[in-house]
Design a protein around this motif. Structure first.
Motif, mmCIF file in Angstrom:
data_model
loop_
_atom_site.group_PDB
_atom_site.id
_atom_site.type_symbol
_atom_site.label_atom_id
_atom_site.label_comp_id
_atom_site.label_asym_id
_atom_site.label_seq_id
_atom_site.Cartn_x
_atom_site.Cartn_y
_atom_site.Cartn_z
ATOM 1 N N SER A 1 -6.333 -5.654 8.942
ATOM 2 C CA SER A 1 -6.724 -6.692 7.984
ATOM 3 C C SER A 1 -6.094 -8.058 8.218
ATOM 4 C CB SER A 1 -6.382 -6.230 6.571
ATOM 5 O OG SER A 1 -6.862 -4.928 6.377
ATOM 6 N N SER A 2 -4.850 -8.103 8.694
ATOM 7 C CA SER A 2 -4.190 -9.402 8.842
ATOM 8 C C SER A 2 -4.556 -10.067 10.165
ATOM 9 C CB SER A 2 -2.669 -9.262 8.708
ATOM 10 O OG SER A 2 -2.120 -8.700 9.877
ATOM 11 N N ARG B 1 0.843 -1.189 0.000
ATOM 12 C CA ARG B 1 0.000 0.000 0.000
ATOM 13 C C ARG B 1 0.881 1.242 0.000
ATOM 14 N NH1 ARG B 1 -4.716 -1.244 4.484
ATOM 15 N NH2 ARG B 1 -5.661 -3.053 3.434
ATOM 16 N N SER C 1 0.630 5.095 0.581
ATOM 17 C CA SER C 1 -0.341 5.997 1.203
ATOM 18 C C SER C 1 -0.111 7.459 0.844
ATOM 19 C CB SER C 1 -0.255 5.874 2.728
ATOM 20 O OG SER C 1 -0.653 4.588 3.117
ATOM 21 N N TYR D 1 -2.890 11.175 0.529
ATOM 22 C CA TYR D 1 -4.272 11.668 0.489
ATOM 23 C C TYR D 1 -4.532 12.476 -0.771
ATOM 24 C CZ TYR D 1 -5.405 10.188 5.209
ATOM 25 O OH TYR D 1 -5.695 9.426 6.310
ATOM 26 N N PRO E 1 -2.236 -6.271 3.202
ATOM 27 C CA PRO E 1 -2.672 -7.479 3.893
ATOM 28 C C PRO E 1 -3.935 -8.106 3.297
ATOM 29 C CG PRO E 1 -3.204 -5.520 5.197
ATOM 30 C CD PRO E 1 -2.501 -5.040 3.966
ATOM 31 N N LYS F 1 -9.308 5.024 -1.466
ATOM 32 C CA LYS F 1 -8.917 4.507 -0.160
ATOM 33 C C LYS F 1 -7.841 5.373 0.495
ATOM 34 C CE LYS F 1 -8.130 0.958 -2.560
ATOM 35 N NZ LYS F 1 -7.520 -0.250 -3.093
ATOM 36 N N ASN F 2 -7.415 6.388 -0.215
ATOM 37 C CA ASN F 2 -6.281 7.206 0.207
ATOM 38 C C ASN F 2 -5.016 6.384 0.377
ATOM 39 O OD1 ASN F 2 -7.304 9.868 0.050
ATOM 40 N ND2 ASN F 2 -8.513 9.480 1.890
ATOM 41 N N TYR F 3 -5.009 5.240 -0.245
ATOM 42 C CA TYR F 3 -3.752 4.531 -0.518
ATOM 43 C C TYR F 3 -3.949 3.838 -1.850
ATOM 44 C CZ TYR F 3 -6.093 0.276 1.273
ATOM 45 O OH TYR F 3 -6.957 -0.755 1.486
ATOM 46 N N ALA G 1 -7.738 5.436 6.435
ATOM 47 C CA ALA G 1 -7.417 6.619 5.631
ATOM 48 C C ALA G 1 -8.576 7.005 4.718
ATOM 49 C CB ALA G 1 -6.157 6.358 4.802
ATOM 50 N N ARG G 2 -9.423 6.020 4.374
ATOM 51 C CA ARG G 2 -10.494 6.297 3.408
ATOM 52 C C ARG G 2 -11.583 7.203 3.971
ATOM 53 N NH1 ARG G 2 -12.289 0.418 2.109
ATOM 54 N NH2 ARG G 2 -10.042 0.218 2.330
ATOM 55 N N TYR H 1 -9.902 17.636 4.975
ATOM 56 C CA TYR H 1 -9.473 16.371 5.582
ATOM 57 C C TYR H 1 -9.302 16.529 7.093
ATOM 58 C CZ TYR H 1 -8.037 14.514 0.964
ATOM 59 O OH TYR H 1 -7.992 14.063 -0.321
ATOM 60 N N LEU I 1 5.120 3.319 10.400
ATOM 61 C CA LEU I 1 5.323 3.087 8.964
ATOM 62 C C LEU I 1 6.148 4.194 8.305
ATOM 63 C CD1 LEU I 1 1.787 1.814 7.825
ATOM 64 C CD2 LEU I 1 3.867 0.459 8.110
ATOM 65 N N TYR J 1 8.154 -3.453 -2.517
ATOM 66 C CA TYR J 1 9.221 -4.324 -2.013
ATOM 67 C C TYR J 1 9.516 -5.492 -2.951
ATOM 68 C CZ TYR J 1 8.647 -1.589 2.235
ATOM 69 O OH TYR J 1 8.579 -0.556 3.132
ATOM 70 N N TYR K 1 10.352 2.050 9.408
ATOM 71 C CA TYR K 1 9.697 0.823 8.968
ATOM 72 C C TYR K 1 10.443 -0.427 9.437
ATOM 73 C CZ TYR K 1 7.805 -2.713 5.807
ATOM 74 O OH TYR K 1 7.245 -3.847 5.286
ATOM 75 N N ARG L 1 4.810 5.722 3.200
ATOM 76 C CA ARG L 1 4.536 4.729 4.246
ATOM 77 C C ARG L 1 4.134 3.359 3.680
ATOM 78 N NH1 ARG L 1 1.696 9.190 5.619
ATOM 79 N NH2 ARG L 1 -0.310 8.124 5.504
ATOM 80 N N TYR L 2 4.934 2.894 2.724
ATOM 81 C CA TYR L 2 4.668 1.582 2.115
ATOM 82 C C TYR L 2 4.644 0.471 3.160
ATOM 83 C CZ TYR L 2 5.685 3.154 -2.682
ATOM 84 O OH TYR L 2 5.663 3.759 -3.924
ATOM 85 N N PHE L 3 3.695 -0.416 3.045
ATOM 86 C CA PHE L 3 3.761 -1.680 3.790
ATOM 87 C C PHE L 3 2.949 -2.723 3.031
ATOM 88 C CE2 PHE L 3 -0.224 -2.613 6.143
ATOM 89 C CZ PHE L 3 -0.958 -1.486 5.825
ATOM 90 N N PRO L 4 3.230 -3.999 3.267
ATOM 91 C CA PRO L 4 2.597 -5.051 2.459
ATOM 92 C C PRO L 4 1.081 -5.034 2.566
ATOM 93 C CG PRO L 4 4.408 -5.945 3.752
ATOM 94 C CD PRO L 4 4.190 -4.540 4.240
ATOM 95 N N ASP M 1 5.792 11.028 2.229
ATOM 96 C CA ASP M 1 6.296 9.799 2.822
ATOM 97 C C ASP M 1 5.174 8.787 2.577
ATOM 98 O OD1 ASP M 1 7.020 7.679 4.331
ATOM 99 O OD2 ASP M 1 7.269 8.780 6.207
#
Lengths: 480, 488
Positions: free
Chosen positions: B208-209, A78, A80, A82, A277, A88-90, B322-323, B344, B367, A96, B372, A272-275, A270
């Protein structure tokens, strides 16, 4: 110029799929705003993405064609930020573990080959589109989410390009490849192909890179070339004055042909990438890679070479023919079913077919004249002559009928019968005694006039070769 | 006969025998709701009209002799973070105060197909973030055993509704204990299935996980019944497991072979309330008497579970939430906005409560560029170590038993000012979410002050069937699950 220009390009290509990347919504361009949306692509609470297999396969195919190493393990991340067009704002993208890494594209600039390295190829989702009301003083904007979630392939080069020509050649080569392998329609006017450039200057011979400027919002190849020229002069001016080029992101203003600061490095996102899920990781088996590789067609560079070497088409013509895969397919189909020389077929295609396609603003896939029909026309051309052949060709396009039946219907077959032609010739000479006389006195162009008159009388059907012979015989006989 | 005191399955049986009608069940239940709801406040929204409509439909089906579903005529409450088409789904947040989903969650679709009757949506901590229900933007649900106490969280509304006989069963969601902890505090049976066993499509995402939908019921049999209906593959959830669902119901009274129960040392150490410790120890003795072997275990990395959880859960939450920006739906500020950033900020400042904001901030922090690796990546690695602990343990035992929570329910206001203390109330439930294994909490005793105590049974991935049987074995030997609170 004492500076070396260093250019890298990011290309976004919308993938040609029926449905969106994570939901079943249609991807058709130009529909009424927000008619191609659902809870998933609108980012409603509780929805989840499901990967579009076709989009993933297209990406794999593109990565393979661009000579990338394919990640055995890949997943999505994802990204992120805005923005109102991002539901979804991402953005679900890859950071990666990209599908493809370390590829290359070979380009030719001024007869010299050059290899442009590809850093990575990855798959992500498209955002929606903001619509700003035209009325001045309007204090709102609208969002159209039809495009949100359309699969997008991002292709990132290394900073390997050094001038405008290389960039142009790379963009064309890339577009050509994507069209060839059928993963994107690359329609720039519909935003299917977009670019972002990063440009920096450094003293010639220097090993370190200068401060890089990223330019967004480049919706045409022309804009890319313009912005590079603009940035080279803007940045070299600054450097010449002893000033620094700021590390920043700029926006290209196509109307005024200037780049403008969008944000500085300090203001940069920034992400804020992360996998991701909500999606499971993919393991790409060798078998899948092999299967996909088998679907990659012959690419333009080798096809062009083959046309020259095996079909004896000139390099220039082969270049034109192979620029569009479907045109090249059309040509090859014609060659396959015809006894005529490939050269003659190529002439027809380049001169007549392409002209008509351009005039009718259509493409060869939607062209009414099939290879079989074109070959039929070329086959009967000796019996009707070039000018009538052109007429038949245009009739074929208007009616979709075959060449033979048009010739029969319109009685366009060439007049080869000498006695029939002689009767007409006698009449023409009678009506134009002056011209006949002139010819007798050595005025050669009088013959052209007489032939023209005969053609007019026969509605262009007279065989010009036989006609010339008959006139020469008759006029020389009468002058004796 | 007092209908609302019956179990879900009893109700179904009586309906099928035509001893009662679904309409009677619903009317009786709503009477109970009107009586108890003012002091318990379990619901955010009730749909009596919809419930009666569905009841009549089922009565017609029954009288015409048509086949009815597995949940025929059973009134079910749904946690208000599970989407119900046409019925508001607020997540107990100002942000979604007026949000009406245009679609049903997978589980809602399933229970409807099996003829359940939806009675309303239950209260929760905002976006399921909390352990006490005090983070609801609307009101605090009370523990029916003592209304000065919290019912637990985040699914306190569902648990309190079942306990106070205001629903026969309820759907909840469990990210770090949100089904099991309130079930323990309210004396219910709460089951969080394996991650992937029940589709999350339509569950408003927190993390989610970790999120998993499950059941809150009056007994183990009812849990098996509800899980039977909602479990199974769903093509709309990529993380849903395409693994067949066994019959949970028919063999529920037969624990096969020699049962080996793991007792993890780390779950009986410092910070565990003595009454809770004693109740669980006594429960273990009952298993022993019934032929089970107790195996001393160590799960060495579980000490890091809470810290790991609060990195992963907040990271995912910061992105999932965030949505909510006011652009397409949800709260929109009444104040004027100069630009989009302003909008926002206003929307999110006004729409979210303080715990949600705290977690978004934490998640964005872990994050952030440069952090990270130190936080999210490291937490993911620790998560793998904890998974390894459980894999090792399950090589030796059939299931693991522990207290569900370190203490019984606490008083309203007691921990709300101390988030860390509050987070620790999930210390025993969080590992199952990190590992993705199923866990069930069942009543195993009461404190001297009359508050219920819960015991947790954890099993291997996709072995819900086994933990249900182990739970049923205990239930058959005891009557804690039959006790009722005295409300008014």
């Amino acid at each position: 110029m004492k500076y070396e220009v260093v250019i890298g390009l990011e290309t976004h290509a919308e993938l040609d799929t029926e449905s969106k990347l994570f939901c079943g919504c249609c991807t058709k361009f130009g529909s009424e705003p927000n008619t191609q949306t659902c809870p998933v692509c609108l980012g409603l609470p509780g929805v989840l993405p499901v990967m579009n297999k076709k989009a993933f396969e297209h990406s794999l195919k593109a990565a393979l064609t661009l000579n990338c190493e394919i990640s055995k393990f890949t997943n999505f991340d994802r990204k992120s930020y805005y923005y109102p067009d991002l539901p979804k704002n991402y953005q679900t993208s890859q950071n990666y573990f990209n599908i493809g890494n370390n590829g290359f594209v070979d380009i030719v600039v001024k007869g010299k080959e050059k290899r442009i390295d590809i850093h990575n190829v990855h798959l992500e989702e498209e955002a929606g589109k903001l619509v700003h009301p035209e009325a001045s003083g309007a204090n709102y904007s609208l969002v159209d989410f039809n495009r949100a979630g359309v699969p997008l392939l991002e292709i990132v080069t290394q900073p390997d390009m050094r001038n405008v020509e290389e960039v142009e050649s790379y963009m064309q080569a890339l577009r050509c490849i994507l069209l060839y392998i059928g993963v994107s329609d690359c329609k720039m006017e519909e935003g299917s192909l977009r670019f972002e450039a990063s440009i920096s200057l450094r003293e010639k011979g220097s090993e370190t890179l200068g401060n890089r400027v990223e330019i967004k919002n480049l919706n045409s190849m022309k804009a890319v070339l313009k912005v590079i020229t603009y940035e080279i002069s803007r940045q070299s001016l600054l450097l010449n004055k002893g000033e620094d080029v700021l590390l920043e992101t700029r926006l290209w203003d196509d109307v005024n042909s200037v780049s403008r600061r969008m944000r500085s490095k300090e203001e940069s996102h920034d992400y804020r990438y992360f996998p991701e899920p909500d999606l499971v990781p993919f393991w790409i088996e060798q078998e899948w890679i092999d299967e996909t590789r088998a679907t990659i067609p012959e690419l333009p560079v080798s096809r062009r070479r083959r046309f020259v070497d095996e079909l004896f088409v000139s390099d220039y013509d082969a270049g034109i023919l192979t620029e569009d895969k479907f045109l090249a397919d059309y040509f090859e189909e014609c060659v396959k079913i015809s006894q005529n020389s490939p050269k003659e077929l190529s002439n027809w295609i380049i001169n007549d077919v392409l002209r008509e396609l351009n005039e009718r603003k259509t493409n060869v896939r939607d062209f009414v004249v099939s290879p079989e029909m074109l070959v039929e026309l070329v086959n009967i051309k000796p019996t009707i002559g070039s000018s009538i052949a052109k007429e038949v060709f245009s009739e074929m396009m208007n009616t979709g009928k075959g060449a033979q039946s048009i010739v029969k219907e319109k009685d366009l077959a060439q007049m080869d019968d000498t006695s029939e032609l002689n009767a007409i010739i006698i009449k023409v000479i009678e009506e134009n005694p002056k011209a006949a006389e002139d010819y007798g006195q050595g005025k050669k162009n009088a013959l052209a006039f007489l032939i023209g008159q005969t053609m007019k009388a026969t509605k262009g059907k007279a065989n010009p070769k036989i006609l010339t012979e008959l006139f020469k015989q008759r006029l020389s006989a009468s002058s004796k | 006969m007092i209908l609302h005191e019956l179990s879900a399955n009893n109700i179904k049986e009586k309906l099928i025998k035509r001893e009662i009608s679904a309409q009677e069940v619903v009317e009786d239940l709503f009477e109970k709701i009107y009586l108890n709801e003012p002091s318990v406040k379990a619901y955010l929204c009730l749909d009596k009209e919809g419930a009666l409509l569905k009841a009549r439909e089922i009565d017609e089906k029954l009288s015409s002799g048509a086949k009815v579903g597995l949940l025929a005529g059973i009134p079910v409450a749904i946690k208000d973070n599970i989407c119900t088409s046409g019925i508001k789904t607020t997540c107990a947040s100002r942000m979604l105060e007026n949000f009406v989903p245009p679609y049903d969650a997978f589980v809602v679709k399933r229970i409807k197909e099996e003829d359940a009757i939806i009675i309303g949506k239950t209260n929760l901590d905002e976006f399921a973030m909390g352990s006490s229900n005090e983070n609801s933007a609307f009101h605090v649900t009370r523990n029916p055993w003592n209304t000065d106490y919290i019912p637990g969280g985040s699914g306190g509304g569902s648990a309190a509704a079942v306990t106070a006989d205001m629903a026969f069963m309820a759907l909840g969601s469990d990210t770090g204990g949100s089904i099991r902890q309130p079930s323990a505090f309210c004396g219910n049976v709460g089951c969080k299935p394996t991650y992937g066993r029940v589709s999350r499509y339509g569950l408003v995402a927190f993390a989610s996980s970790l999120d998993q939908i499950g059941s809150i019921t009056k007994n183990v049999y009812d849990a098996a019944l509800l899980l039977q209906v909602v479990s199974g593959y769903d093509g709309y959830d990529s993380t849903s497991a395409n693994i067949g669902v066994p019959d949970y119901i028919s063999g529920i009274n037969s624990v096969s072979g020699n049962l080996r129960i793991g007792v993890p040392r780390e779950f009986f150490g410092d910070g565990l309330n003595t009454e809770v410790a004693n109740a669980v120890t006594n429960a273990l003795e009952i298993y022993k008497k019934n032929g089970a072997e107790l195996v001393d275990l160590s799960l060495p990395h579980c000490g890091y579970a809470v810290a790991t959880y609060y990195i992963i859960a907040t990271a995912e939450a910061s992105s999932n939430l965030a949505r909510y920006d006011g652009v397409r739906y949800g709260h929109r500020s009444q104040l004027s906005e100069d630009n989009i950033i302003d909008m926002y900020c206003r929307v999110r400042a006004e729409g979210f409560g303080s715990e949600v904001k705290r977690r978004i901030l934490l998640g964005n922090y872990v994050l952030s560029a440069g952090f990270y690796d130190a936080y999210y990546l490291k937490a993911s690695k620790v998560r793998s170590l904890i998974k390894g602990d459980f894999e090792d343990a399950f090589n030796k035992v059939d299931c693991i038993i522990s207290p569900t929570c370190p203490s019984p329910a606490f008083k309203i206001g007691e921990k709300i000012t101390d988030p860390l203390e509050m987070y620790l109330s999930d210390i025993y439930t969080i590992p199952a979410n990190l590992v993705g294994i199923p866990g069930i909490s069942i009543p195993c005793g009461f404190t001297t002050t009359g508050l219920p105590i819960g015991m947790q049974i954890m099993g291997k991935h996709f072995e819900e069937e086994k933990i249900l049987k182990v739970a049923k074995l205990f239930e058959n030997e005891t009557d804690f699950h039959l006790k009722k609170p005295e409300l008014i």
